[in-house]
Motif scaffolding. Structure first.
Motif, mmCIF file in Angstrom:
data_model
loop_
_atom_site.group_PDB
_atom_site.id
_atom_site.type_symbol
_atom_site.label_atom_id
_atom_site.label_comp_id
_atom_site.label_asym_id
_atom_site.label_seq_id
_atom_site.Cartn_x
_atom_site.Cartn_y
_atom_site.Cartn_z
ATOM 1 N N ALA A 84 0.824 -1.210 0.000
ATOM 2 C CA ALA A 84 0.000 0.000 0.000
ATOM 3 C C ALA A 84 0.858 1.260 0.000
ATOM 4 O O ALA A 84 0.537 2.251 -0.680
ATOM 5 C CB ALA A 84 -0.937 -0.008 1.209
ATOM 6 N N ASP A 85 1.951 1.250 0.747
ATOM 7 C CA ASP A 85 2.837 2.408 0.779
ATOM 8 C C ASP A 85 3.462 2.655 -0.596
ATOM 9 O O ASP A 85 3.622 3.807 -1.018
ATOM 10 C CB ASP A 85 3.956 2.210 1.815
ATOM 11 C CG ASP A 85 3.472 2.446 3.235
ATOM 12 O OD1 ASP A 85 2.544 3.250 3.426
ATOM 13 O OD2 ASP A 85 4.053 1.832 4.159
ATOM 14 N N GLY A 86 3.812 1.574 -1.285
ATOM 15 C CA GLY A 86 4.390 1.713 -2.620
ATOM 16 C C GLY A 86 3.382 2.254 -3.612
ATOM 17 O O GLY A 86 3.706 3.134 -4.432
ATOM 18 N N GLU A 87 2.172 1.748 -3.547
ATOM 19 C CA GLU A 87 1.109 2.234 -4.445
ATOM 20 C C GLU A 87 0.843 3.709 -4.203
ATOM 21 O O GLU A 87 0.638 4.492 -5.152
ATOM 22 C CB GLU A 87 -0.170 1.421 -4.217
ATOM 23 C CG GLU A 87 -1.222 1.598 -5.300
ATOM 24 C CD GLU A 87 -0.753 1.113 -6.664
ATOM 25 O OE1 GLU A 87 -1.106 1.774 -7.663
ATOM 26 O OE2 GLU A 87 -0.031 0.093 -6.737
ATOM 27 N N ALA A 88 0.888 4.109 -2.931
ATOM 28 C CA ALA A 88 0.646 5.518 -2.598
ATOM 29 C C ALA A 88 1.766 6.411 -3.131
ATOM 30 O O ALA A 88 1.507 7.535 -3.587
ATOM 31 C CB ALA A 88 0.516 5.673 -1.083
ATOM 32 N N ILE A 89 3.009 5.921 -3.090
ATOM 33 C CA ILE A 89 4.121 6.698 -3.646
ATOM 34 C C ILE A 89 3.956 6.852 -5.149
ATOM 35 O O ILE A 89 4.119 7.952 -5.703
ATOM 36 C CB ILE A 89 5.476 6.048 -3.308
ATOM 37 C CG1 ILE A 89 5.873 6.378 -1.872
ATOM 38 C CG2 ILE A 89 6.576 6.516 -4.277
ATOM 39 C CD1 ILE A 89 7.216 5.833 -1.436
ATOM 40 N N GLN A 122 3.034 10.453 -9.588
ATOM 41 C CA GLN A 122 2.301 10.748 -10.826
ATOM 42 C C GLN A 122 1.559 12.072 -10.711
ATOM 43 O O GLN A 122 1.550 12.872 -11.654
ATOM 44 C CB GLN A 122 1.322 9.609 -11.130
ATOM 45 C CG GLN A 122 2.004 8.345 -11.641
ATOM 46 C CD GLN A 122 1.039 7.189 -11.817
ATOM 47 O OE1 GLN A 122 -0.046 7.171 -11.233
ATOM 48 N NE2 GLN A 122 1.428 6.210 -12.621
ATOM 49 N N LYS A 123 0.966 12.334 -9.551
ATOM 50 C CA LYS A 123 0.248 13.596 -9.350
ATOM 51 C C LYS A 123 1.191 14.789 -9.434
ATOM 52 O O LYS A 123 0.809 15.878 -9.871
ATOM 53 C CB LYS A 123 -0.454 13.601 -7.983
ATOM 54 C CG LYS A 123 -1.796 12.894 -7.979
ATOM 55 C CD LYS A 123 -2.615 13.254 -6.761
ATOM 56 C CE LYS A 123 -2.065 12.602 -5.508
ATOM 57 N NZ LYS A 123 -2.926 12.825 -4.322
ATOM 58 N N LEU A 124 2.451 14.581 -9.026
ATOM 59 C CA LEU A 124 3.446 15.642 -9.059
ATOM 60 C C LEU A 124 4.098 15.776 -10.427
ATOM 61 O O LEU A 124 4.973 16.627 -10.619
ATOM 62 C CB LEU A 124 4.508 15.389 -7.986
ATOM 63 C CG LEU A 124 4.005 15.537 -6.546
ATOM 64 C CD1 LEU A 124 5.009 14.975 -5.543
ATOM 65 C CD2 LEU A 124 3.704 17.003 -6.227
#
Length: 299
Positions: free
Chosen positions: A54-59, A64-66
């Motif tokens: 989950a932490d990796g997916e969030a990164i 991508q958002k940045l």
């Protein structure tokens, strides 16, 4: 550098979550540099590895958002996404507990990551990623390319040794230290000198670097560029935390210099950028170029 085309940069190393008291912020020095360069108009990329968790997916989502492409941030089934426990002291300076092993310790190159570095104008790397043999060997392969190489010294005890640091310095065209780091490393290599300027020249004599930069916290920075020394005495801000300030400083400095800006102007721009990051929370605050220019003009 060719000023007729958009500068292309790639950073290699750690991507992770910095964990403050009750908050997680995306971080990792190379990622912070790449994100600041992206914000300044550079075609920036990141080579790293996160866990298949989950932490990796969030990164991946956050990067991508940045605005960064995440194709070369790989996923590991065997190691977790990197986490760092950050503690701020009374002066808002940070100390770090960097969990090991993390996915970014196990970066393995593939055809896409190799081609990315060869096609880039500049490669940014640090010393922390060399704490594990897997990522260190991947970096060593990339250091054999002809790309302009920027070494961001990032001493985090106990994750470094002087033999590795010497190799990383000898591979670099440009080296960035803070004032404590250059004095420690110079002493380790038996420098007879006591001033920052003398030790900047001493480091040049030990390496192939043609540019050396030393940050001095609130007191600005020194830049040795083309055998000339440039100085900025710093910009006054109310410090929120120092996380990522040096990374954004480096991203702004490298972007400015390689795009042909005069060294003193580039140094002023970088110091103002770093100061504004220190005046914000986390390593990647949104900072406008007009904010940077206004801070410079106020002083």
């Amino acid at each position: 550098m060719n000023n007729d085309k958009k500068l292309k940069a790639v950073a290699f190393g750690e991507v992770l979550w910095d964990i403050f008291d009750n908050e997680k912020k995306i971080g990792g020095a190379p990622l912070n540099v790449a994100l600041r360069m992206k914000a300044l108009g550079v075609d920036s990329n990141m080579i790293s590895c996160v866990g298949n968790d989950a932490d990796g997916e969030a990164i991946i989502n956050e990067v991508q958002k940045l605005g960064l492409d995440t194709n070369t941030i790989l996923k590991s089934d065997d190691f977790p996404t990197g986490l760092v426990n950050v503690t701020l002291d009374d002066t808002k300076s940070a100390t770090y507990e960097i969990l090991y092993p993390s996915a970014w310790d196990k970066i393995i190159l593939n055809e896409e990551t190799r081609e990315l570095v060869v096609s880039s104008d500049v490669l940014i790397y640090g010393s922390l990623v060399c704490r594990d043999d897997v990522s260190r060997k991947a970096l060593e392969e990339l250091l054999n390319t002809h790309t302009y190489k920027v070494f961001d010294v990032n001493l985090r005890k106990p994750h470094y040794d002087y033999e590795t640091l010497q190799h990383l310095m000898q591979s670099a065209n440009f080296i960035k230290f803070n004032d404590e780091e250059i004095m420690e490393i110079s002493a380790a290599f038996n420098s007879p000198y006591t001033t920052l300027e003398e030790n900047m020249n001493f480091i040049c004599s030990l390496s192939n670097a043609t540019a050396i930069c030393v940050t001095r916290g609130k007191d600005g920075a020194l830049l040795l560029w083309d055998k000339h020394l440039y100085e900025n005495e710093g910009y006054t801000v109310k410090v929120e935390d120092t996380v990522g300030a040096g990374d954004s400083f480096l991203g702004a400095l490298v972007t400015s210099l390689l795009n042909g800006r005069q060294p003193q102007e580039a140094l002023n721009f970088a110091c103002a950028t770093g100061a504004l990051v220190a005046g914000s929370t986390g390593g990647n605050p949104d900072i406008r170029i007009t904010d940077i220019e206004n801070l410079i003009n106020k002083n």
